[in-house]
Design a protein around this motif. Structure first.
Motif, PDB file in Angstrom:
ATOM      1  N   PHE A 298     -50.790  -0.714 155.101  1.00 56.38           N
ATOM      2  CA  PHE A 298     -51.084   0.408 155.716  1.00 56.38           C
ATOM      3  C   PHE A 298     -52.160  -0.026 156.597  1.00 56.38           C
ATOM      4  O   PHE A 298     -53.366   0.346 156.460  1.00 56.38           O
ATOM      5  N   PRO A 299     -51.868  -0.602 157.921  1.00 56.07           N
ATOM      6  CA  PRO A 299     -53.241  -0.984 158.852  1.00 56.07           C
ATOM      7  C   PRO A 299     -54.079  -0.001 159.191  1.00 56.07           C
ATOM      8  O   PRO A 299     -55.583  -0.288 159.369  1.00 56.07           O
ATOM      9  N   GLU A 300     -53.688   1.299 159.171  1.00 60.09           N
ATOM     10  CA  GLU A 300     -54.520   2.394 159.698  1.00 60.09           C
ATOM     11  C   GLU A 300     -55.236   3.079 158.748  1.00 60.09           C
ATOM     12  O   GLU A 300     -55.959   4.016 158.898  1.00 60.09           O
TER      13      GLU A 300
ATOM     14  N   ARG B  82     -66.430  10.450 163.067  1.00 60.19           N
ATOM     15  CA  ARG B  82     -65.788  11.207 161.902  1.00 60.19           C
ATOM     16  C   ARG B  82     -64.851  10.041 161.208  1.00 60.19           C
ATOM     17  O   ARG B  82     -64.527  10.151 159.970  1.00 60.19           O
ATOM     18  N   GLY B  83     -64.249   9.379 161.923  1.00 58.51           N
ATOM     19  CA  GLY B  83     -63.262   8.470 161.348  1.00 58.51           C
ATOM     20  C   GLY B  83     -62.127   8.889 160.699  1.00 58.51           C
ATOM     21  O   GLY B  83     -61.442   8.575 159.866  1.00 58.51           O
ATOM     22  N   ASP B  84     -61.345   9.956 161.317  1.00 56.50           N
ATOM     23  CA  ASP B  84     -60.063  10.577 160.952  1.00 56.50           C
ATOM     24  C   ASP B  84     -58.877   9.275 160.836  1.00 56.50           C
ATOM     25  O   ASP B  84     -58.813   8.500 161.698  1.00 56.50           O
ATOM     26  N   TYR B  85     -57.856   9.550 159.958  1.00 58.07           N
ATOM     27  CA  TYR B  85     -56.793   8.862 160.116  1.00 58.07           C
ATOM     28  C   TYR B  85     -55.989   8.952 161.405  1.00 58.07           C
ATOM     29  O   TYR B  85     -55.734  10.165 161.636  1.00 58.07           O
ATOM     30  N   ARG B  86     -55.556   8.120 161.858  1.00 61.39           N
ATOM     31  CA  ARG B  86     -54.791   8.039 163.303  1.00 61.39           C
ATOM     32  C   ARG B  86     -53.592   6.978 162.841  1.00 61.39           C
ATOM     33  O   ARG B  86     -53.644   6.023 163.301  1.00 61.39           O
ATOM     34  N   SER B  87     -52.458   7.721 162.919  1.00 56.37           N
ATOM     35  CA  SER B  87     -51.518   6.881 162.582  1.00 56.37           C
ATOM     36  C   SER B  87     -50.566   6.828 163.882  1.00 56.37           C
ATOM     37  O   SER B  87     -50.490   7.783 164.784  1.00 56.37           O
TER      38      SER B  87
END
Length: 363
Positions: A261-263, A339-344
């Motif tokens: 999972f790179p992201e 914030r560093g939210d997950y971004r797929s």
């Protein structure tokens, strides 16, 4: 080994036996190659930025009796505490002033606290609209997860600890169910949270086959956050004399999940830093991209005793932020206050739209 590692980086999946061989290999060059590939992937996605999360341990009262945990309900030796709303907000204020833009509220699992958490979450959301709110408060009803999401929570971490049913039973009392835990994870994902799960490496009775089952479950579940930490015994639990888990195995799993999972948002955990003096740096060099300094009131930190000798000072605490910057700089990284939210790139979801849709359904 190199062929498998290259395939995992390229295709993000392997056969179960290949995972087992990667975990079991004694080939130091192959392990180094695994970490190097994971580090390159993390750098390609996040550069040299490491996201910081402000960890607030909101209380150590818990209804459960997990056999490995120092705050289990049956432990009468631990000094119990529960932060007030004002104490939590004061921790957020201090963190915000220092540049934290994610607060992680973690605590023992309790019933009947939903109203308090909804109030706390909604107040943090109003007060700090630029910040993300992560919760790690255990199993709840689906409606409670949905209510906290509408109140403003963005992420939820619920480690499944082990996927194997027999192993789960060995670690937990009869009142707890692996099926309930997995059901809660599914509810969290369906609600719209950035959802995290993870495992405890080296827990009593764990085998490599169990870990392969965990890898395959996480591969299917596709979490946005993955927490990997070694088991460390606690003196007041039934597993007090069990040896700690392997840091090497923990780092291998961290790298495997980075290639898968790179992201993903993957922390270098406090447990890893407790086991190794340079655990945080090694975690980052194996592909981690998150660290979580402790924002809790200093007087409470020793009472959140999930395991013995838990690292709570230096770079593990907010007071050590300057030292953390120096440590990261020495290995070529820097703190990011985003914030560093997950971004797929292929499965992105509109969190706000989900929240509005959930709110509309209640009207």
């Amino acid at each position: 080994m190199k062929t498998w590692i290259d395939r995992l980086r390229r295709e993000h999946t392997l056969a179960p036996e290949a995972y087992r061989r990667l975990l079991a290999t004694a080939d130091a060059q192959a392990v180094d190659y695994l970490h190097r590939q994971a580090r390159e992937v993390a750098h390609s996605k996040f550069g040299n930025d490491i996201y910081i999360r402000g960890l607030i341990e909101v209380g150590n009262r818990c209804r459960n009796n997990c056999l490995y945990c120092g705050i289990r309900a049956a432990n009468t030796s631990v000094a119990r505490y529960e932060l007030t709303k004002d104490e939590i907000l004061d921790s957020c204020r201090k963190g915000h002033e220092l540049g934290f833009r994610t607060f992680v509220l973690q605590g023992g699992e309790k019933q009947g606290c939903y109203a308090k958490w909804e109030d706390v979450v909604s107040t943090i959301r109003r007060t700090y609209p630029d910040c993300a709110i992560t919760l790690s408060l255990g199993e709840m009803e689906r409606e409670e997860y949905e209510g906290l999401f509408r109140a403003g929570a963005d992420r939820y971490l619920l480690r499944h600890e082990t996927y194997n049913a027999a192993h789960y039973r060995m670690l937990h009392p009869e009142t707890m169910s692996r099926e309930d835990r997995l059901k809660c994870l599914q509810w969290l994902k369906e609600t719209g949270y950035q959802t995290g799960t993870g495992i405890m490496v080296g827990s009593p009775g764990q085998t490599l086959d169990h870990l392969v089952e965990d890898i395959c479950f996480i591969e299917r579940f596709r979490p946005q956050m993955i927490g990997i930490g070694p088991f460390i015994p606690q003196k007041d639990t039934p597993f007090r004399n069990w040896p700690s888990g392997s840091a090497d195995l923990t780092l291998r799993l961290l790298s495997i999940f980075r290639l898968m999972f790179p992201e993903a948002l993957i922390p270098a955990t406090t447990a890893l830093s407790t086991l190794l003096p340079d655990g945080k740096q090694k975690g980052i060099l194996a592909g981690a991209n998150v660290v979580m300094p402790n924002l809790s009131p200093a007087a409470c930190r020793s009472s959140y005793a999930l395991y013995d000798n838990k690292a709570a000072e230096g770079t593990e605490a907010v007071e050590g932020l300057a030292l953390l910057r120096k440590q990261l700089d020495r290995i070529g990284y820097r703190i990011s206050t985003a914030r560093g939210d997950y971004r797929s790139p292929t499965h992105a979801t509109d969190k706000q739209a989900n929240r509005q849709e959930s709110s509309s359904e209640d009207k």
